[in-house]
Scaffold this active site. Sequence first.
Site, PDB file in Angstrom:
ATOM      1  N   HIS A 215       0.791  -1.237   0.000  1.00 51.38           N
ATOM      2  CA  HIS A 215       0.000   0.000   0.000  1.00 51.38           C
ATOM      3  C   HIS A 215       0.820   1.282   0.000  1.00 51.38           C
ATOM      4  O   HIS A 215       0.358   2.311  -0.455  1.00 51.38           O
ATOM      5  CB  HIS A 215      -1.001   0.011   1.156  1.00 51.38           C
ATOM      6  CG  HIS A 215      -0.416   0.382   2.488  1.00 51.38           C
ATOM      7  ND1 HIS A 215       0.119  -0.546   3.346  1.00 51.38           N
ATOM      8  CD2 HIS A 215      -0.272   1.575   3.104  1.00 51.38           C
ATOM      9  CE1 HIS A 215       0.558   0.064   4.430  1.00 51.38           C
ATOM     10  NE2 HIS A 215       0.336   1.358   4.316  1.00 51.38           N
TER      11      HIS A 215
ATOM     12  N   GLU B 248       3.337   5.412  -3.266  1.00 52.51           N
ATOM     13  CA  GLU B 248       3.420   6.733  -2.667  1.00 52.51           C
ATOM     14  C   GLU B 248       4.839   7.061  -2.191  1.00 52.51           C
ATOM     15  O   GLU B 248       5.313   8.173  -2.374  1.00 52.51           O
ATOM     16  CB  GLU B 248       2.436   6.782  -1.479  1.00 52.51           C
ATOM     17  CG  GLU B 248       2.360   8.100  -0.745  1.00 52.51           C
ATOM     18  CD  GLU B 248       1.401   9.079  -1.402  1.00 52.51           C
ATOM     19  OE1 GLU B 248       1.004   8.845  -2.556  1.00 52.51           O
ATOM     20  OE2 GLU B 248       1.076  10.078  -0.754  1.00 52.51           O
ATOM     21  N   ASP B 249       5.504   6.092  -1.616  1.00 54.94           N
ATOM     22  CA  ASP B 249       6.750   6.394  -0.901  1.00 54.94           C
ATOM     23  C   ASP B 249       8.031   5.833  -1.502  1.00 54.94           C
ATOM     24  O   ASP B 249       9.109   6.035  -0.959  1.00 54.94           O
ATOM     25  CB  ASP B 249       6.659   5.860   0.548  1.00 54.94           C
ATOM     26  CG  ASP B 249       5.584   6.585   1.340  1.00 54.94           C
ATOM     27  OD1 ASP B 249       5.162   7.661   0.896  1.00 54.94           O
ATOM     28  OD2 ASP B 249       5.177   6.067   2.391  1.00 54.94           O
TER      29      ASP B 249
ATOM     30  N   ASP C  67     -22.454   1.036  35.300  1.00 57.51           N
ATOM     31  CA  ASP C  67     -22.247  -0.099  34.394  1.00 57.51           C
ATOM     32  C   ASP C  67     -20.970   0.061  33.581  1.00 57.51           C
ATOM     33  O   ASP C  67     -20.998   0.372  32.409  1.00 57.51           O
ATOM     34  CB  ASP C  67     -23.457  -0.330  33.483  1.00 57.51           C
ATOM     35  CG  ASP C  67     -23.975   0.974  32.888  1.00 57.51           C
ATOM     36  OD1 ASP C  67     -23.530   2.050  33.339  1.00 57.51           O
ATOM     37  OD2 ASP C  67     -24.805   0.914  31.980  1.00 57.51           O
TER      38      ASP C  67
END
Length: 711
Positions: free
Chosen positions: A72, A76-77, A260
């Site tokens: 993923h 992009e990187d 609760d």
Amino acid sequence: MMRQYELVDRVLGYDPGADESALNRAYVFSMKAHGLQLRESGDPYFSHPVEVAGILSEKKLDCDSIITGLLHDTVEDTVATMEDIRSLFGDKVARLVDGVTKLSQLETMSDRAKQAENFRKLLLAMSEDIRVLLVKQADRLHNMRTLKYVRSDAKRHRIASETMDIYAPLAERIGIRDWKDELEDLSFAELNPDARGSITKRLSFLKQRGGDIVGRVSAELQETLAGRNVLAEVSGREKTPFSIWRKMRRKHIAFEQLSDIMGFRVVVGTQEECYQALGIIHGRYRVVPGRFKDYISIPKPNEYRSLHTTVMGPENQRIEIQIRTREMHEVAELGLAAHWHFKQGVQQDGRQYRWLRGLLEILEHAEAPEEFLENTKLEMFSDQVFCFSPKGELKELPRGATPVDFAYAVHTEIGNTCIGAKINGERAPLRTELKNGDQVEIVTAADQTPSPAWESFVISGKARACIRRYVRSQQRAEYMKLGREIVEKAFRRESRVFEERAVLGILPKFSCRSMTELYEALGAGQITGRDVVTSAFPEIRASEYDADGASDPSRSDEPNEFAVPIRGLIPGMAVHLGTCCHPLPGDQIVGIAATGRGLTIHTTDCETLANFVDVPEQWVDVHWDASARDGAGHVGRLLVTLSNSPGALAALTGVIGRGQGNITNLKISDRSADFFELQIDLEVNNVDQLSDIIAGLRADPAVGLVERERG
Ligand code: MN
């Protein structure tokens, strides 16, 4: 970090049909692509995609999702490209990776100014495949788990509040409860460490004092049920610090009053046993009124089913109890993935992810959204489009919206004065259909006004209403002006001076309440100038009336003093140009007043005029105002007979081009062995320009007859 074989084994464990070699290749590809990159924690960057894939495998997601998790961040990187991914892993994976990459890019645009709800919808709308969203969520979850290593305070804070505002609610919406809890709690730790600290401290104090209350209560519940022959698995847990905090805030109560803080889950075999267990528990413990909910007979929109009740439990503590079957439990914990796993078993073909489609359908069609759907009807997949302003502000528009819709959504005045648009930095026509995530910049000019033509392509109600309102007011203004001119000329023709005073008395005769209305009616052609003159001066007999030259095209070229000047020609308003003869500035023209439609301008030699010889009162003397001759964009229509020979058409367009004419339409109306008959619409400034072009065409040997269309 998870090892390669561990991940592959886990996926094969729940999906024996998974593509083992593709998984291995993705693992190695990602490792090589990220190379020596490091995370802020000092870990190799590659550990991140592997952990993301691991998180996805816990949810038993399909092989493509796991591969997408591994890949993923590569586009992009790293230097890896979409093309690399496509050629190595195929179209499907490439599409998923591309989707995740786009969502990541959106994040950089987002800032505190964006509206969280809109942004969530945008993410949903952009994730055409729900797996894109699941990978993005897993990515965010791992980034949150490692948030403490991010050095910048501001960045940590921004990521945490974005997670709280956007990703946690999304996780809840798609039904993955434990992701939601974890995302919230991790954000809470960053955003409000003091509050979280004191709540955790308090919880551990209570635990110390009371010992293992959760364990004791679980055991007692289980025994109670077993005593009545219902075999159940009972588990209990404390609520998360964040959900306790939220409750304290919402109900303005102190921690001590918060009773609760424990929830118990009773998992039984069948649906019948759910109700049996409920009966046993209600018989044994005191019920807290108003807390019972039956989500088995009425499931939540995301398929969640369970019985909910609150009782005063074994140690006189309020406890929340959820009762459900194993299958219902899996759905509640894992989202609809589990639902499908139960129903279908693992299938071999690509249809195994039918639950994804089911999930999309639910998101799409949920009618009465409850808590899980956050009171929002999720129409975004089909009905909406989300675009950014240059400042990053998000606008929600109906699908099919154009830059004009966008402009009106920003501000009415922006819409009214818009002359152009840039989409993602590029000039684009105003009628361009906007896409999700487009950044739209509207170009305005102070003297611009809405065009009636916009109405044919705008989608949003606001844009349409604004354009209509403008056109209508403009039309009325033009009708009034034209009407006033018509009535003045009509009076002058009878050698009378027009004065409003002379006409006020006869207004009722025309059902008009004011002069304004009278002018409008005149301009719209509902009344003629002659009607008004003969009413005001009954001594002028109708028979004496003559349209004064308007019906006599042989008169001089000079406009007579009674003629109404024709200036701005905005289509669809008071004045129309005849589509039969296409009059041009410079042509001799006459106006025909048609009831309710204003004035239509014809050339004096238009054949259509023959239809009006019996109604001279509808003829209005007009002439071109000097300003009309400067205007561009008038269209003249030519009928041309062209020899059917090579190069003839080129010769024709050559002549037109040299004459600076712009062909806007060209139609072959007849064709024989020797000749074509063409109908050509030309944009020219005035009749002189067209005459030059006609002369040029007539001089060309390839061209036979050239005529202007005459109706
Ligand atoms: Mn990532």
